[in-house]
Design a protein around this motif. Sequence first.
Motif, short mmCIF file in Angstrom:
data_model
loop_
_atom_site.label_atom_id
_atom_site.label_comp_id
_atom_site.label_asym_id
_atom_site.label_seq_id
_atom_site.Cartn_x
_atom_site.Cartn_y
_atom_site.Cartn_z
N THR A 1 4.90 55.68 24.87
CA THR A 1 5.28 54.41 24.26
C THR A 1 6.61 53.88 24.79
N GLY A 2 7.43 54.74 25.37
CA GLY A 2 8.69 54.32 25.96
C GLY A 2 8.58 54.02 27.44
N GLY A 3 7.36 54.14 27.99
CA GLY A 3 7.17 53.93 29.41
C GLY A 3 7.40 55.22 30.19
N ALA A 4 7.48 55.11 31.50
CA ALA A 4 7.67 56.26 32.36
C ALA A 4 8.28 55.81 33.68
N THR A 5 9.17 56.62 34.22
CA THR A 5 9.75 56.38 35.54
C THR A 5 9.19 57.43 36.48
N VAL A 6 8.60 57.01 37.58
CA VAL A 6 7.95 57.91 38.53
C VAL A 6 8.77 57.94 39.82
N LEU A 7 9.04 59.15 40.29
CA LEU A 7 9.76 59.36 41.55
C LEU A 7 8.94 60.31 42.41
N THR A 8 8.92 60.07 43.70
CA THR A 8 8.33 61.03 44.64
C THR A 8 9.33 61.25 45.76
N PHE B 1 8.34 65.68 33.89
CA PHE B 1 7.16 66.32 34.47
C PHE B 1 7.41 66.45 35.96
N GLU B 2 6.98 67.59 36.52
CA GLU B 2 7.13 67.80 37.95
C GLU B 2 5.86 68.43 38.50
N GLY C 1 -5.35 69.12 45.15
CA GLY C 1 -4.22 69.53 45.96
C GLY C 1 -2.94 69.83 45.21
N VAL C 2 -2.92 69.69 43.89
CA VAL C 2 -1.69 70.01 43.16
C VAL C 2 -1.44 71.51 43.26
N GLN C 3 -0.21 71.88 43.59
CA GLN C 3 0.14 73.29 43.78
C GLN C 3 0.82 73.90 42.56
N SER C 4 1.57 73.09 41.84
CA SER C 4 2.23 73.58 40.62
C SER C 4 2.56 72.40 39.72
N ILE C 5 2.64 72.72 38.43
CA ILE C 5 3.02 71.72 37.43
C ILE C 5 4.05 72.37 36.52
N ASN C 6 5.14 71.66 36.29
CA ASN C 6 6.18 72.09 35.34
C ASN C 6 6.54 70.89 34.48
N PHE C 7 6.90 71.15 33.24
CA PHE C 7 7.31 70.04 32.37
C PHE C 7 8.22 70.57 31.27
N SER C 8 8.93 69.65 30.66
CA SER C 8 9.76 69.97 29.50
C SER C 8 9.79 68.74 28.61
N LEU C 9 9.65 68.97 27.31
CA LEU C 9 9.71 67.90 26.32
C LEU C 9 10.86 68.18 25.37
N LEU D 1 6.39 65.14 42.80
CA LEU D 1 6.17 63.99 41.94
C LEU D 1 6.91 64.30 40.65
N ILE D 2 7.84 63.44 40.28
CA ILE D 2 8.62 63.60 39.05
C ILE D 2 8.32 62.40 38.16
N VAL D 3 8.10 62.67 36.88
CA VAL D 3 7.93 61.59 35.90
C VAL D 3 8.95 61.82 34.79
N LEU D 4 9.77 60.81 34.52
CA LEU D 4 10.77 60.86 33.47
C LEU D 4 10.31 59.98 32.32
N TYR D 5 10.31 60.55 31.12
CA TYR D 5 9.83 59.83 29.94
C TYR D 5 10.99 59.51 29.01
N PRO D 6 11.24 58.23 28.75
CA PRO D 6 12.23 57.85 27.75
C PRO D 6 11.74 58.25 26.35
N GLU D 7 12.60 58.11 25.39
CA GLU D 7 12.28 58.45 24.00
C GLU D 7 11.03 57.69 23.54
N PRO D 8 10.00 58.41 23.06
CA PRO D 8 8.80 57.74 22.56
C PRO D 8 8.99 57.28 21.11
N THR D 9 8.08 56.46 20.66
CA THR D 9 8.10 56.01 19.27
C THR D 9 7.93 57.19 18.32
N ASP D 10 7.05 58.14 18.67
CA ASP D 10 6.74 59.30 17.83
C ASP D 10 6.68 60.55 18.70
N ARG D 11 7.68 61.39 18.60
CA ARG D 11 7.75 62.60 19.43
C ARG D 11 6.57 63.54 19.19
#
Length: 104
Positions: A87-94, A56-57, A34-42, A4-14
């Motif tokens: 605030t910029g929304g999110a794009t979800v991919l699986t 987010f992954e 059932g989540v096995q691992s979580i990774n993210f970068s901001l 599961l990947i979530v991509l976050y566009p630029e928010p109003t306030d980082r």
Amino acid sequence: MHKLIVLYPEPTDRVAFEAYYRETHLPLCAKLPGVQSINFSLGVTPPGDGPYFGVFEASFADEAALSAAMSSPEGRAVEADVPNYATGGATVLTYPAVSYPVGA
């Protein structure tokens, strides 16, 4: 494995995004059944330089495990929380992830 990947566009306030994400949203994600691992970068790009601020992954055993997690009460709580910080929304991919051997 299923991702599961979530991509976050630029928010109003980082700063507000990051504080809420770390203190509230990620702990909700960690409770997904059932989540096995979580990774993210901001801050993956400087402000105004790219399409995405964060990524987010999460990994699950298979598509059924991901589906069960997201339809659980914990999964619904995670989904309902997104508008509280993204605030910029999110794009979800699986997708099914296939490993490729390296160093062979």
